[in-house]
Scaffold this motif. Structure first.
Motif, PDB file in Angstrom:
ATOM      1  N   CYS A  62      22.252  35.924  -1.417  1.00 27.00           N
ATOM      2  CA  CYS A  62      22.143  37.066  -0.526  1.00 27.00           C
ATOM      3  C   CYS A  62      22.295  38.373  -1.279  1.00 27.00           C
ATOM      4  O   CYS A  62      21.639  39.362  -0.965  1.00 27.00           O
ATOM      5  N   LEU A  63      23.177  38.390  -2.279  1.00 29.75           N
ATOM      6  CA  LEU A  63      23.326  39.589  -3.106  1.00 29.75           C
ATOM      7  C   LEU A  63      22.004  39.924  -3.801  1.00 29.75           C
ATOM      8  O   LEU A  63      21.574  41.076  -3.831  1.00 29.75           O
ATOM      9  N   GLU A  64      21.348  38.881  -4.339  1.00 29.96           N
ATOM     10  CA  GLU A  64      20.084  39.088  -5.039  1.00 29.96           C
ATOM     11  C   GLU A  64      19.007  39.608  -4.090  1.00 29.96           C
ATOM     12  O   GLU A  64      18.273  40.543  -4.408  1.00 29.96           O
ATOM     13  N   ILE A  65      18.907  38.987  -2.903  1.00 31.75           N
ATOM     14  CA  ILE A  65      17.895  39.397  -1.939  1.00 31.75           C
ATOM     15  C   ILE A  65      18.189  40.793  -1.404  1.00 31.75           C
ATOM     16  O   ILE A  65      17.299  41.608  -1.232  1.00 31.75           O
ATOM     17  N   LYS A  66      19.484  41.068  -1.149  1.00 24.51           N
ATOM     18  CA  LYS A  66      19.871  42.378  -0.657  1.00 24.51           C
ATOM     19  C   LYS A  66      19.444  43.463  -1.636  1.00 24.51           C
ATOM     20  O   LYS A  66      18.937  44.514  -1.256  1.00 24.51           O
ATOM     21  N   ALA A  67      19.638  43.212  -2.935  1.00 24.41           N
ATOM     22  CA  ALA A  67      19.252  44.175  -3.957  1.00 24.41           C
ATOM     23  C   ALA A  67      17.745  44.384  -3.952  1.00 24.41           C
ATOM     24  O   ALA A  67      17.258  45.514  -4.048  1.00 24.41           O
ATOM     25  N   THR A  68      16.990  43.284  -3.795  1.00 27.90           N
ATOM     26  CA  THR A  68      15.533  43.385  -3.747  1.00 27.90           C
ATOM     27  C   THR A  68      15.085  44.197  -2.549  1.00 27.90           C
ATOM     28  O   THR A  68      14.207  45.060  -2.649  1.00 27.90           O
ATOM     29  N   VAL A  69      15.683  43.944  -1.387  1.00 27.55           N
ATOM     30  CA  VAL A  69      15.343  44.686  -0.171  1.00 27.55           C
ATOM     31  C   VAL A  69      15.620  46.167  -0.358  1.00 27.55           C
ATOM     32  O   VAL A  69      14.814  47.027   0.004  1.00 27.55           O
ATOM     33  N   ASN A  70      16.784  46.499  -0.953  1.00 27.50           N
ATOM     34  CA  ASN A  70      17.136  47.901  -1.172  1.00 27.50           C
ATOM     35  C   ASN A  70      16.162  48.579  -2.114  1.00 27.50           C
ATOM     36  O   ASN A  70      15.765  49.724  -1.906  1.00 27.50           O
ATOM     37  N   HIS A  71      15.741  47.862  -3.160  1.00 27.23           N
ATOM     38  CA  HIS A  71      14.785  48.428  -4.104  1.00 27.23           C
ATOM     39  C   HIS A  71      13.447  48.675  -3.432  1.00 27.23           C
ATOM     40  O   HIS A  71      12.785  49.688  -3.672  1.00 27.23           O
ATOM     41  N   ASN A  72      13.014  47.732  -2.572  1.00 22.61           N
ATOM     42  CA  ASN A  72      11.761  47.903  -1.847  1.00 22.61           C
ATOM     43  C   ASN A  72      11.818  49.117  -0.927  1.00 22.61           C
ATOM     44  O   ASN A  72      10.840  49.851  -0.783  1.00 22.61           O
ATOM     45  N   CYS A  73      12.962  49.326  -0.283  1.00 24.01           N
ATOM     46  CA  CYS A  73      13.135  50.478   0.601  1.00 24.01           C
ATOM     47  C   CYS A  73      13.062  51.780  -0.187  1.00 24.01           C
ATOM     48  O   CYS A  73      12.471  52.762   0.270  1.00 24.01           O
ATOM     49  N   GLU A  74      13.652  51.781  -1.372  1.00 24.21           N
ATOM     50  CA  GLU A  74      13.611  52.975  -2.216  1.00 24.21           C
ATOM     51  C   GLU A  74      12.183  53.261  -2.655  1.00 24.21           C
ATOM     52  O   GLU A  74      11.744  54.419  -2.675  1.00 24.21           O
ATOM     53  N   LEU A  75      11.456  52.215  -3.004  1.00 23.76           N
ATOM     54  CA  LEU A  75      10.074  52.375  -3.425  1.00 23.76           C
ATOM     55  C   LEU A  75       9.239  52.946  -2.295  1.00 23.76           C
ATOM     56  O   LEU A  75       8.431  53.866  -2.502  1.00 23.76           O
ATOM     57  N   LYS A  76       9.430  52.415  -1.091  1.00 21.84           N
ATOM     58  CA  LYS A  76       8.699  52.915   0.065  1.00 21.84           C
ATOM     59  C   LYS A  76       9.008  54.393   0.313  1.00 21.84           C
ATOM     60  O   LYS A  76       8.111  55.207   0.545  1.00 21.84           O
ATOM     61  N   THR A  77      10.292  54.752   0.233  1.00 20.87           N
ATOM     62  CA  THR A  77      10.695  56.148   0.445  1.00 20.87           C
ATOM     63  C   THR A  77      10.062  57.068  -0.585  1.00 20.87           C
ATOM     64  O   THR A  77       9.580  58.155  -0.260  1.00 20.87           O
TER      65      THR A  77
END
Length: 255
Positions: A62-77
């Protein structure tokens, strides 16, 4: 004890462990292989829908996936900052007299048609502006660009046919699939022929053709007419028959 839930494949796993509350109520798809050994408790997980005994693996994943999700959100922003930003663009399309700024490399990465346009021996390669070559409203074209940048479309139900056209023209299959899914949920006797014609014109799935044609047949069945099933592959013939039907009904109304 905290109670945490994850979606594991098509199963829901329930782990009673002291995992952080930030992971509660998250719907995360975990890529779990069979018979994996937990590095913490050294127990072998027996199948894809059970955890190790201590919950370490689930927490780590979950830590790994959470980090990926956060990075994707930053990229989108960050990409949203470039969306329609003339100071950050290197090319513009003129759409119905309005300038729409874009970035060549982003469009080229998402569409083979744009890639050929910007990086082959086309005149656009050395230009920074062009009148758009397809017929589409400015609003729909902007939604196409929005999808290319951030994978989102606003007000899809207002532009689904135009976006289907654009997805077909620019060979963006993922957008075509989104438009088809939307049309499958909105097709009715009022718009069936428009969707049926578009499904053939823009090379859509048989599912969309059949769904729209079924509504067309119902439209004729109300008048006690039978439309042959083989006409499903003859959109021009169907269009002519519907025009004749509408013309006849108008004459009867005037009589």
């Amino acid at each position: 004890m905290e109670e945490a839930f994850w979606t594991v494949g098509t199963f829901e796993a329930n782990y009673n462990t002291k995992l952080s509350t930030e992971f509660r109520n998250e719907s995360l798809v975990l890529d779990i292989t069979q018979h994996e050994i937990c590095p913490n408790c050294k127990k072998i997980r027996e199948n894809v829908h059970c955890s190790c005994f201590c919950g370490y693996y689930a927490y780590k994943k979950c830590l790994e996936i959470k980090a990926t999700v956060n990075h994707n959100c930053e990229l989108k922003t960050d990409l949203e900052k470039a969306l329609f930003n003339e100071s950050l663009s290197d090319f513009s399309f003129i759409v119905n007299d309005e300038k729409v700024p874009v970035n060549k490399f982003i469009l080229a990465a998402r569409s083979p048609v744009f890639a050929k346009m910007f990086y082959s021996e086309f005149k656009e390669k050395n230009e920074n502006q062009q009148i758009l070559g397809i017929k589409i409203s400015t609003e729909a074209f902007k939604e196409l660009i929005r999808y290319i940048y951030i994978n989102e479309v606003c007000d899809l139900n207002k532009h689904e046919i135009e976006l289907l056209h654009a997805a077909d023209f620019y060979q963006i299959d993922s957008l075509r699939a989104i438009c088809e899914k939307e049309l499958l949920t909105t097709v009715n006797m009022t718009n069936a022929n428009v969707i049926f014609q578009a499904a053939h014109l823009y090379r859509c799935s048989d599912e969309l053709k059949e769904a729209s044609y079924n509504f067309i047949k119902k439209m004729f069945q109300i008048k006690n007419y039978v439309l042959p099933q083989e006409y499903i592959n003859l959109p021009e013939k169907v269009k002519k028959i519907i025009k004749k039907k509408e013309s006849l009904e108008n004459e009867l109304c005037l009589a």
